[in-house]
Structures are given as C-alpha cells and as structure tokens.
Design a protein around this motif. Structure first.
Motif, PDB file in Angstrom:
ATOM      1  N   MET A  79       6.452   5.190 -20.383  1.00  0.00           N
ATOM      2  CA  MET A  79       7.937   5.577 -20.970  1.00  0.00           C
ATOM      3  C   MET A  79       8.209   6.998 -21.229  1.00  0.00           C
ATOM      4  N   ASN A  80       7.427   8.089 -20.207  1.00  0.00           N
ATOM      5  CA  ASN A  80       7.700   9.258 -20.179  1.00  0.00           C
ATOM      6  C   ASN A  80       9.156   9.655 -19.979  1.00  0.00           C
ATOM      7  N   PRO A  81       9.558  10.365 -20.749  1.00  0.00           N
ATOM      8  CA  PRO A  81      11.417  10.720 -20.266  1.00  0.00           C
ATOM      9  C   PRO A  81      11.476  11.457 -18.935  1.00  0.00           C
ATOM     10  N   GLN A  82      10.183  11.956 -18.334  1.00  0.00           N
ATOM     11  CA  GLN A  82      10.684  12.254 -16.908  1.00  0.00           C
ATOM     12  C   GLN A  82      10.182  11.384 -15.966  1.00  0.00           C
ATOM     13  N   SER A  83       9.767  10.124 -16.387  1.00  0.00           N
ATOM     14  CA  SER A  83       9.622   9.312 -15.182  1.00  0.00           C
ATOM     15  C   SER A  83      10.759   9.072 -14.170  1.00  0.00           C
ATOM     16  N   VAL A  84      10.116   8.921 -13.006  1.00  0.00           N
ATOM     17  CA  VAL A  84      11.291   8.837 -11.889  1.00  0.00           C
ATOM     18  C   VAL A  84      11.673   7.457 -11.831  1.00  0.00           C
ATOM     19  N   THR A  85      11.045   6.558 -12.390  1.00  0.00           N
ATOM     20  CA  THR A  85      11.439   5.009 -12.486  1.00  0.00           C
ATOM     21  C   THR A  85      11.892   4.365 -13.694  1.00  0.00           C
ATOM     22  N   PRO A  86      12.753   4.918 -14.554  1.00  0.00           N
ATOM     23  CA  PRO A  86      12.590   4.475 -16.016  1.00  0.00           C
ATOM     24  C   PRO A  86      13.362   3.142 -16.032  1.00  0.00           C
ATOM     25  N   GLU A  87      14.389   2.787 -15.178  1.00  0.00           N
ATOM     26  CA  GLU A  87      15.165   1.509 -15.551  1.00  0.00           C
ATOM     27  C   GLU A  87      14.805   0.567 -14.533  1.00  0.00           C
ATOM     28  N   HIS A  88      15.149  -0.675 -14.915  1.00  0.00           N
ATOM     29  CA  HIS A  88      15.017  -1.903 -13.954  1.00  0.00           C
ATOM     30  C   HIS A  88      16.331  -1.942 -13.396  1.00  0.00           C
ATOM     31  N   SER A  89      16.503  -2.171 -12.138  1.00  0.00           N
ATOM     32  CA  SER A  89      17.521  -2.370 -11.418  1.00  0.00           C
ATOM     33  C   SER A  89      17.307  -3.265 -10.126  1.00  0.00           C
ATOM     34  N   ILE A  90      18.252  -4.088  -9.447  1.00  0.00           N
ATOM     35  CA  ILE A  90      18.148  -4.785  -8.314  1.00  0.00           C
ATOM     36  C   ILE A  90      18.998  -4.097  -7.390  1.00  0.00           C
ATOM     37  N   PRO A  91      18.453  -3.241  -6.561  1.00  0.00           N
ATOM     38  CA  PRO A  91      19.387  -2.149  -5.490  1.00  0.00           C
ATOM     39  C   PRO A  91      20.210  -2.859  -4.786  1.00  0.00           C
ATOM     40  N   ASP A  92      21.138  -2.391  -4.423  1.00  0.00           N
ATOM     41  CA  ASP A  92      21.999  -2.725  -3.286  1.00  0.00           C
ATOM     42  C   ASP A  92      21.572  -1.774  -2.151  1.00  0.00           C
ATOM     43  N   LEU A  93      20.981  -2.365  -0.923  1.00  0.00           N
ATOM     44  CA  LEU A  93      20.176  -1.569   0.040  1.00  0.00           C
ATOM     45  C   LEU A  93      21.471  -1.088   0.963  1.00  0.00           C
ATOM     46  N   MET A 135      17.848 -11.050   1.175  1.00  0.00           N
ATOM     47  CA  MET A 135      18.757 -10.203   1.664  1.00  0.00           C
ATOM     48  C   MET A 135      17.845  -9.242   2.532  1.00  0.00           C
ATOM     49  N   VAL A 136      16.726  -8.838   1.995  1.00  0.00           N
ATOM     50  CA  VAL A 136      16.041  -7.978   2.725  1.00  0.00           C
ATOM     51  C   VAL A 136      15.475  -8.714   4.101  1.00  0.00           C
ATOM     52  N   ALA A 137      14.914 -10.034   3.781  1.00  0.00           N
ATOM     53  CA  ALA A 137      14.684 -10.718   5.215  1.00  0.00           C
ATOM     54  C   ALA A 137      15.755 -10.807   6.395  1.00  0.00           C
ATOM     55  N   GLN A 138      17.126 -11.120   5.725  1.00  0.00           N
ATOM     56  CA  GLN A 138      17.973 -11.094   6.393  1.00  0.00           C
ATOM     57  C   GLN A 138      18.583  -9.853   7.148  1.00  0.00           C
ATOM     58  N   LYS A 139      17.801  -8.619   6.770  1.00  0.00           N
ATOM     59  CA  LYS A 139      17.971  -7.356   7.164  1.00  0.00           C
ATOM     60  C   LYS A 139      16.724  -7.068   8.112  1.00  0.00           C
ATOM     61  N   TYR A 140      15.769  -7.856   8.098  1.00  0.00           N
ATOM     62  CA  TYR A 140      14.513  -7.615   9.079  1.00  0.00           C
ATOM     63  C   TYR A 140      13.905  -6.309   8.464  1.00  0.00           C
ATOM     64  N   VAL A 141      13.825  -6.204   7.214  1.00  0.00           N
ATOM     65  CA  VAL A 141      13.051  -5.335   6.727  1.00  0.00           C
ATOM     66  C   VAL A 141      11.805  -5.775   6.186  1.00  0.00           C
ATOM     67  N   HIS A 142      10.767  -5.394   6.476  1.00  0.00           N
ATOM     68  CA  HIS A 142       9.330  -5.851   5.943  1.00  0.00           C
ATOM     69  C   HIS A 142       9.262  -5.955   4.488  1.00  0.00           C
ATOM     70  N   ARG A 143       8.625  -6.861   3.932  1.00  0.00           N
ATOM     71  CA  ARG A 143       8.632  -6.892   2.497  1.00  0.00           C
ATOM     72  C   ARG A 143       7.329  -7.580   2.184  1.00  0.00           C
ATOM     73  N   VAL A 144       6.603  -7.086   0.838  1.00  0.00           N
ATOM     74  CA  VAL A 144       5.481  -7.706   0.659  1.00  0.00           C
ATOM     75  C   VAL A 144       5.572  -7.609  -1.122  1.00  0.00           C
ATOM     76  N   VAL A 145       4.576  -8.336  -1.570  1.00  0.00           N
ATOM     77  CA  VAL A 145       4.305  -8.413  -3.068  1.00  0.00           C
ATOM     78  C   VAL A 145       3.122  -7.598  -3.410  1.00  0.00           C
ATOM     79  N   ILE A 146       2.972  -6.793  -4.458  1.00  0.00           N
ATOM     80  CA  ILE A 146       2.006  -6.296  -5.027  1.00  0.00           C
ATOM     81  C   ILE A 146       1.805  -6.911  -6.407  1.00  0.00           C
TER      82      ILE A 146
END
Length: 225
Positions: A79-93, A135-146
C-alpha cells in the motif's frame, strides 16, 4: 524445460543447483531479441488484483538476476503511496490513444494470482481474467500464470526444491486451470518471501525458471515470423 506430465501430476522439474542458476541467469542477462523483430527488448505485462504481488515479483526478478549482490527493492510494494502498481485493472492491450510501435509491443503477459486465495476470487472477476487471456491468445501473445504466496499452503521451506511435486499446489493449479481456461503447463510459482542481503538460491531459480520459459517461447515465436 520440463513440460511433460509425470504420473504424480507434475509438469516442471527445475534443477536446484548453482550450475543451473548460472545457466538461467547467463541466458537471460545476455539475451537479445532476433534481428528483424522490430524491438531491442522483450516487453512483458504483469496483470493481477491488488495485493497479489506485482511489485514484489519485479523486485524478486531483479534480485534473482543478480544473486551475488544485495537484494533489490527498486519497486515500492503493498500500500506504499509510491507503488507503481496500486490499482487493479484489466488493461486493453490495444488502446486507441496508445499507438503500437516496436518499442511498446507486448510480447508476453504474466497473470499473477495469490495462490492461497484463488478460491475466493469472485466469478465476475475471474471472468475478466478469462476474457483477457482469450484476447491475449488471439493476438498470439505468450502468456503464463505465476502463483505467489504458496508458503501459506503450509509447504515447508525445506520442500521448496520440489515445490511442483507438492500435491496442495497441484490441486490449486488444477482449480485455477478450470477457472481461467489456461493450461497447467503454463503455471509457475515464485516466492516473494525473502529476507536478508541476498535472495536464496532456490528462490532465485524459481523466479528465473519462469522468466527463462517465457523468453525462450517468445524468442521461438519471433524467429518464426
């Protein structure tokens, strides 16, 4: 890279020794995209809900790439106010006002899940992930889960060298595969639970193992174009 399914349900078999760590690190540190791909680097997008570990993952990757030096906390976490990833969003690539040029093409996507709380993610939120990964798969972008925070499954640290053979983790991956529509072979774990001046060898290998998998698969795709 250990993609075959063993009779105990395990896909990945990273070798946990200094020699493999050196091999993984050397490949990643010296990698250059193939000529003609239009980019001087590989861009990987990290996607997850708040608190799942995007910022910590970045710090773990950076520390694992330089395991002889001090651990790195270049990216503010939590929750550091300077976090570069503070919000959840599903991005439009492919946002209209974000022109796609070689320098910002996304080559790979990492979906990060807190492996201990995947059962509590709402169906609506999981549907968003399903739609994005499709959508990522349809664009032939490699994807993994961590999967992060696997320590909360009760897996003793001394067993981390055989983490992929651990049944509680395999069950989590099976459930996650059903909910996300992704193949279990594309699912990995990374530990962000490290302290001290240097990240431990096993945790380095777990982090670099997934990066190595991504880069090699992306490299094959780029060379085939």
């Amino acid at each position: 890279m250990g993609s075959k399914l063993s009779k105990d349900g395990c896909f990945h078999f990273p070798t946990m020794d200094e020699r493999n760590l050196d091999t993984l690190r050397d490949y990643l540190c010296n990698y250059n995209p193939p000529e003609g791909c239009g980019s001087s680097c590989i861009n990987i997008l990290l996607v997850c809900m708040v608190g799942a570990g995007k910022s910590s993952i970045i710090n773990t990757f950076l520390s694992a790439l330089h395991p002889q030096g001090p651990t790195m906390t270049c990216v503010p976490t939590g929750m550091n106010p300077q976090s570069v990833t503070p919000e959840h969003s599903i991005p439009d690539l492919y946002i209209a006002n974000y022109p796609i040029i070689p320098e910002n093409v996304i080559h790979g996507v990492i979906f990060i899940f807190d492996i201990d709380t995947t059962d509590f993610i709402s169906d609506d939120k999981m549907k968003e992930f399903q739609e994005l990964q499709t959508m990522v798969a349809q664009k032939y972008v490699h994807r993994v889960v961590i999967g992060t925070k696997f320590e909360l499954l009760g897996i003793p640290e001394k067993h981390n060298a055989w983490i992929y053979e651990y049944e509680p983790l395999q069950r989590k991956f099976e459930q996650l595969a059903k909910r996300t529509g992704m193949d279990r072979r594309s699912m990995f774990v990374v530990s962000n639970q490290w302290t001290g001046e240097q990240i431990e060898m096993i945790k380095c290998i777990l982090a670099l193992y997934v990066l190595n998998n991504m880069v090699r698969n992306i490299d094959r795709f780029l060379k085939a174009q």
